[in-house]
Design a protein around this motif. Structure first.
Motif, PDB file in Angstrom:
ATOM      1  N   UNK A 159       0.850  -1.200   0.000  1.00  0.00           N
ATOM      2  CA  UNK A 159       0.000   0.000   0.000  1.00  0.00           C
ATOM      3  C   UNK A 159       0.884   1.249   0.000  1.00  0.00           C
ATOM      4  N   UNK A 183       2.223   7.417  -6.240  1.00  0.00           N
ATOM      5  CA  UNK A 183       1.240   8.473  -6.530  1.00  0.00           C
ATOM      6  C   UNK A 183       1.879   9.859  -6.461  1.00  0.00           C
ATOM      7  N   UNK A 184       2.821  10.016  -5.552  1.00  0.00           N
ATOM      8  CA  UNK A 184       3.513  11.314  -5.454  1.00  0.00           C
ATOM      9  C   UNK A 184       4.293  11.621  -6.724  1.00  0.00           C
ATOM     10  N   UNK A 188      -0.079   5.760 -10.991  1.00  0.00           N
ATOM     11  CA  UNK A 188      -1.106   4.986 -10.277  1.00  0.00           C
ATOM     12  C   UNK A 188      -0.890   3.487 -10.487  1.00  0.00           C
ATOM     13  N   UNK A 218       2.298   2.164  -3.274  1.00  0.00           N
ATOM     14  CA  UNK A 218       1.284   2.893  -4.045  1.00  0.00           C
ATOM     15  C   UNK A 218       1.287   4.378  -3.703  1.00  0.00           C
ATOM     16  N   UNK A 219       1.470   4.695  -2.429  1.00  0.00           N
ATOM     17  CA  UNK A 219       1.507   6.103  -2.009  1.00  0.00           C
ATOM     18  C   UNK A 219       2.744   6.812  -2.552  1.00  0.00           C
TER      19      UNK A 219
END
Lengths: 152, 631
Positions: free
Chosen positions: A87, A94-95, A99, A90-91
């Motif tokens: 998870x 995203x930055x 995605x 994923x963060x």
């Protein structure tokens, strides 16, 4: 006359003191004008400097890889649930405006680098490969490449 | 024999010297940067340490914390010396490559550590919001707003029409994973949602001081992710078309397809669809949002192909959502520069996207850059046409328009209990952060932290720091915590091999004009804000008339005029208070305040710029190095 000069000196000192307070209390911040193009929450409205640190696509890609590497190396030290780790990837992605990080080979190279940097064993590398890359040869190769580059 | 010994030792010294030079040349350079003051939050100046291409600098942020920023040098320079119009003084330190590497490692570690803490604080904030939403029977799902409108408990009926590209994607998924795949997947997601225990919040644990927090996957995050995954599969199952207003169509010729664009759009559609077929089957926890974003882009690419012009997803929130806005340039020539820059960025990102589309995979980062450029360009044109403020995009540049979906059947007591736990943990993280990295004007500011981190970079602490760096700056009982004082102290304490000056944007341009034009004309025109050809009225600046940063002798006189103007503007602002909400009053008061130091030959205010083209920026002016240790 002397009294007048004294009063002037006191006033001047007061003004200088006030100015000094203004100067000292406002150090280390940035002014309002550049906030729009600066760092964390807003993008430059006018230029291509949408990412806070990058100035070219190559450098953006290498910064993404570096962030994944740092995150993975830290996870090797702190531990935690594996799905929380995924998870977190994923963060990080995203930055960097990504995605679908699972489809990006740079992610796997960064993870491999992080494992190498944290001193993971070959066995641990294989476990991460199985958990993240499955049987995808390209992803496994990217992880191996990153691992080999940073292995201690 | 003695002679031979001396020769040998000379040889060793030479080799050592060569080794040192080679290390210094191959390693990243280290520079201490002092940024001059300007008005606003920067009136005391700023400092940074550059190691290679990375610039590390501590910024004082709300609520009283000191955050380590990491920028690449070009970005730092553009931000401080161009937009903020502040001269940067560079002191290049003579250190070995190994020492520079240790410094880089230390600062990067500290940067990562702080960022992880801030990320956790942010995720706890999001968890609190999610629980509050759940208590009012709803949950906001990121990017769902492109396909679903806000609704509470009842699911929306399936639309009568289908999006052709999503229908094709659905067929592709059935072909790859089985005809009943979507049903099976949705059933398992519903079961996972039902199994989630709201009493097990799984919040991040408070870490040790020097360790980053371990990743955690909390109940609100899991719930949000499962809802997102379920909603995205519902969209795919129904091949829902995009909600009206989800795309940006520009009527100009600028985005009309060329032959290369046409081919690229086809290749991008195919590559994206293939990636989404793989993504649907992935068990990654946060795949729902990625699928939703991917489907919105696939639909936009389909619209592009049908219209034979580039159409992109609207990255801006819907009109009802508050968003950062920027006042538009008041002068027509500045608007023209903005438009030109925006067109250039669009052309550059489009060309790169078309080039990258040839390799068969979906280049998401390049696509996101093009999408953002098209959004910015369109927003600028619309704002100029309507004479309104333009909206500013937020980072990350990922389509995220949310929709509020209904939730029911949750244990209210458990949610309230969880909300309390999240709130407590959020507070604990914030307090811990402030205790560890709180700002203090004298003892912990942007200067003291740079030197504290320099010492901490070496195992031997201060002693090794002094040996490796060739000197050491002491903070205790000195004024070295003031940025300007620290710059002089660095030159006196460390072996400085070179000094550079990156002149502020306005001064560099004025210097250029002095070289090319009549000096008297340049002085008369550029000494003030009213006739300057360089400076453009910036809403963030205070009200003033004369620039005093390059007018030392006339500074008190100019300052007196600025003071009178500031006071007069404040008086006008008082009258205009009901109309402009105090903007003129505040600008006038700031104008008067920052004129006071000018009366005593001191300059703080320099004016700043809202936008300056990156191309053709003046080159830095190099000063000759003085004697080592000199000031």
């Amino acid at each position: 006359m002397r009294h007048g000069l004294g009063l002037l000196a006191v006033r001047a000192a007061a003004v200088a003191g006030l100015a000094a307070i203004v100067v000292l209390t406002q150090a280390c911040s940035f002014s309002a004008s550049s906030k729009g193009s600066s760092n964390s929450s807003e993008s430059s409205s006018d230029s291509s400097a949408s990412s806070s640190r990058s100035s070219s696509p190559e450098s953006a890609e290498s910064q993404y890889k570096s962030d994944v590497r740092e995150y993975t190396a830290a996870y090797m030290k702190t531990g935690g649930q594996f799905d929380a780790f995924r998870r977190g990837i994923g963060d990080v992605a995203k930055k960097h405006n990504i995605t679908n990080w699972e489809d990006n080979p740079v992610t796997y190279e960064g993870i491999g680098q992080g494992l190498g940097e944290a001193g993971a064993t070959d066995l641990q590398l294989k476990a991460y490969m199985d958990g993240l890359a499955g049987q995808d040869a390209t992803k496994r190769a990217a992880m191996q490449k990153g691992y080999d580059a940073k292995k201690k | 024999m003695r002679k031979l010994g001396r020769l040998l030792s000379l040889g060793v010294m030479l080799l050592a010297g060569l080794g040192h030079t080679a290390a210094a040349e191959t390693g990243p350079g280290v520079e201490y940067l002092y940024v001059e003051s300007n008005e606003g939050g920067s009136s005391g100046g700023h400092v940074a340490l550059r190691v290679g291409d990375d610039v590390f600098h501590f910024e004082h942020r709300s609520p009283g914390i000191l955050v380590l920023g990491r920028d690449d040098f070009d970005h730092f320079r553009y931000r401080y010396s161009v937009l903020e119009n502040r001269t940067i003084h560079v002191s290049r330190l003579a250190v070995s490559g190994e020492t520079a590497g240790l410094l880089a490692d230390r600062f990067r570690r500290r940067h990562f550590l702080q960022r992880r803490h801030l990320d956790v604080i942010e995720s706890l904030r999001a968890d609190r919001t999610t629980l509050e939403e759940m208590l009012s029977h709803g949950i906001v799902v990121e990017a769902a707003g492109y396909f679903l409108s806000d609704h509470e408990l009842a699911p929306e009926p399936a639309p009568l029409t289908e999006d052709p590209d999503l229908a094709d994607l659905r067929s592709g998924v059935a072909l790859a994973h089985g005809a009943d795949f979507l049903e099976r997947r949705m059933s398992s997601l519903r079961a996972a949602l039902a199994e989630l225990d709201p009493f097990a919040m799984d919040l991040p644990e408070l870490p040790n001081a020097e360790m980053p927090p371990a990743p955690a996957y909390s109940f609100p995050q899991r719930y949000r992710d499962l809802m997102g995954a379920l909603a995205s599969l519902e969209v795919l199952r129904a091949a829902r078309p995009l909600v009206s207003g989800s795309l940006r169509h520009r009527a100009s010729d600028e985005l009309v397809f060329t032959e290369a664009d046409s081919l690229a759009a086809r290749q991008l559609s195919d590559a994206l669809a293939a990636a989404l077929v793989r993504l649907v089957a992935s068990d990654r926890p946060d795949g729902g949002v990625a699928l939703m974003v991917g489907m919105a882009r696939l639909a936009a690419l389909g619209a592009s192909r049908r219209q034979e012009r580039w159409v992109v997803v609207d990255l801006f929130p819907s009109e009802t959502t508050p968003v950062l806005r920027r006042r538009l340039a008041v002068r027509p020539e500045q608007a023209a520069v903005l438009l030109e820059d925006s067109s250039e960025e669009l052309a550059r990102t489009r060309e790169r996207l078309v080039r990258r589309s040839e390799n068969g995979s979906f280049p998401e980062a390049e696509f996101a850059s093009f999408e953002a450029a098209a959004n910015r360009s369109d927003e600028l044109r619309l704002a100029l046409a309507a004479e309104r403020e333009r909206r500013v995009l937020k980072i990350p540049l990922v389509p995220s328009r949310p929709a509020r979906l209904g939730v029911a059947g949750l244990d209210r007591q458990a949610l309230l209990h969880g909300l309390e736990a999240v709130h407590e943990r959020e507070e604990a993280f914030a307090v811990g952060f402030k205790r560890r990295w709180g700002y203090n004007l004298v003892t912990r500011n942007c200067v003291s932290e740079v030197f504290s981190e320099i010492d901490a970079a070496f195992e031997g602490g201060a002693q090794e720091s002094e040996r490796r760096m060739g000197g050491r700056l002491r903070m205790d009982g000195s004024f070295n915590f003031i940025p300007a004082v620290s710059a002089a102290a660095v030159e006196a304490s460390y072996p400085v091999s070179e000094r550079l000056q990156l002149t502020s944007y306005r001064r560099a341009r004025v210097d250029e004009m002095y070289r090319q034009e009549n000096p008297v004309t340049v002085f008369l025109r550029e000494s003030n804000t009213l006739t300057s050809a360089i400076y453009r009225l910036n809403a963030d600046d205070s009200i003033f008339v004369f620039f005093t940063d390059d007018a030392v002798v006339a500074r008190p006189l100019f300052g007196a005029v600025n003071l009178v103007v500031g006071i007069a503007a404040s008086a006008v602002g008082l009258v205009a208070l009901p109309v402009d909400g105090g903007a003129t009053l505040w600008a006038g008061l700031k104008g008067a305040l920052f004129s006071l130091p000018e009366l005593f030959f001191q300059n703080i205010r320099k004016g700043s710029f809202e936008h300056v083209r990156r191309q053709g920026l003046p080159e830095p002016v190099t000063r000759r190095p003085e004697a080592p240790g000199g000031s």
